[in-house]
Write a protein that holds these residues in place. Sequence first.
Motif, short mmCIF file in Angstrom:
data_model
loop_
_atom_site.label_atom_id
_atom_site.label_comp_id
_atom_site.label_asym_id
_atom_site.label_seq_id
_atom_site.Cartn_x
_atom_site.Cartn_y
_atom_site.Cartn_z
N UNK A 317 0.84 -1.20 0.00
CA UNK A 317 0.00 0.00 0.00
C UNK A 317 0.88 1.25 0.00
N UNK A 318 0.50 2.21 -0.84
CA UNK A 318 1.17 3.52 -0.83
C UNK A 318 0.12 4.61 -0.90
N UNK A 319 0.44 5.78 -0.34
CA UNK A 319 -0.45 6.93 -0.36
C UNK A 319 -0.22 7.70 -1.65
N UNK A 320 -1.28 7.86 -2.41
CA UNK A 320 -1.18 8.57 -3.69
C UNK A 320 -1.59 10.04 -3.52
N UNK A 321 -2.66 10.29 -2.74
CA UNK A 321 -3.13 11.67 -2.53
C UNK A 321 -3.86 11.76 -1.21
N UNK A 322 -3.90 12.99 -0.63
CA UNK A 322 -4.54 13.17 0.65
C UNK A 322 -3.56 12.84 1.75
N UNK A 323 -4.07 12.30 2.82
CA UNK A 323 -3.20 11.95 3.94
C UNK A 323 -3.73 10.73 4.64
N UNK A 324 -2.90 10.17 5.47
CA UNK A 324 -3.24 8.95 6.19
C UNK A 324 -1.97 8.15 6.46
N UNK A 328 0.46 -1.23 8.28
CA UNK A 328 1.33 -2.32 7.76
C UNK A 328 1.22 -2.30 6.25
N UNK A 329 2.15 -1.63 5.56
CA UNK A 329 2.00 -1.41 4.12
C UNK A 329 1.89 -2.70 3.29
N UNK A 330 2.48 -3.81 3.74
CA UNK A 330 2.45 -5.04 2.93
C UNK A 330 1.23 -5.91 3.23
N UNK A 331 0.34 -5.46 4.16
CA UNK A 331 -0.82 -6.26 4.54
C UNK A 331 -2.03 -5.78 3.75
N UNK A 332 -2.70 -6.71 3.07
CA UNK A 332 -3.81 -6.32 2.18
C UNK A 332 -4.94 -5.65 2.94
N UNK A 333 -5.18 -6.04 4.21
CA UNK A 333 -6.29 -5.45 4.99
C UNK A 333 -5.75 -4.65 6.17
#
Length: 435
Positions: A317-324, A328-333
């Motif tokens: 998971x990566x942040x494309x826009x906005x914030x947050x 756990x970036x490698x966890x699908x959920x």
Amino acid sequence: MRVTHYTRFTFSNKIFLVIISFFFFLISSLSHAQCQVSNAGLNQTVCVGTNPTMAANTATVGLGTWTKISGSGVITAPNNPATTITGLVAGTTVLQWALTSGTCVSNSQMTITTNAPPTVAAAGPNQNACITAGATMAGNVPLIGTGLWTLIGGSGTITTPTLNNTSITGLGLGANIFRWTISNPPCAASFANVTITGIAPPTVANAGINQTVCVGTNPTMAANAAGTGVGLWVKVSGSGAITAPNNPATTITGLTAGTTVLTWSISNPPCASSVSNMTITTNAPPTVAAAGPAQNVCTSAAATMAGNNPVSGTGLWTLVGGSGTITTPTLNNTTITGLGVGANVFKWTISNPPCANSSANVTITGIAPPTISNAGANQTVCVGTNPTMAANAPGVGLGTWTKISGSGAITAPNNPATTITGLTAGTTVLQWSIA
């Protein structure tokens, strides 16, 4: 009567006896003075088929005679000190030369050693040999005589020259000529030549570095070219087909997911081949990414993502826009905290290099939390009265009055200052909620 006869031995008789005795002494002395010592000559070594000539001394007085004591051969002229001997066979023949003169006899002997011709030499077949390995010769074993290897042309070191199957080291490139000679002097030697052609060892093989490719890719090999010898690709295990087996830069087609081991060998017989291995790891394309449905989430709460679980590859998971903040970036959920108000776009990427990535975006809309509700102070009224509420107006969100218990009707449920009508005696509980 007895008659006695007497013989007179006169002086003349004595002189006669002396003369006779001197005569016999003189003859005896002359006879002994003329006795000659025999000399049969030096011993000889000859080859079968040779008719050697004797070299005895000549009889100056009397007669010389050759006789065979033992062995083979025929004396051509027995009284000739230089006679020839014929018909000799292999072995030893002893001859005697006797000089006879009156009562004088002098004997001497000589020996003829007759050798058989050597075994006919055979050097063995011509050979091709690797210069780094050397060669093993194949000369015949001499039944008669002794053998000897010699270098006639080219180069090479003979390990044991007298051994018919000796090894040869240090061969030169090209023709190296060796001679196998079998000799048994004084017979003529027999010899034969053999050519050992020195072959250069092959270029040292280098199959190139291992590769990782994606299914559907046809990788190009990067082996070294054969300077000496011929190169060949062989598949040891795995999938795929070699397009041009003798090409160091061949392509490999038809690879499926898994590991393929290939061997690049360079050979130049009879030298040992040089071999090098390389491995192609073929990865399947990543699972097609699905980021899940868009969500509306209160910024004060955490969002739970709904990306698909990769069957092939790994997700991120990566942040494309906005914030947050992605827990756990490698966890699908994974959960997302610290969402901003409004659209927050996140990308779920599934990768399995060197295949192309698969990715999908999802928007998590951050909703601001409502204004904290305040329903106002409790009130006591009389039946028939229509009290006015005094809740706070929502800065964020929508306010709504609901009756929890009791009597009465809410005139304007979304109005913080609504009136309540139709109250009867008792207690009415109202709730002001902002959402």
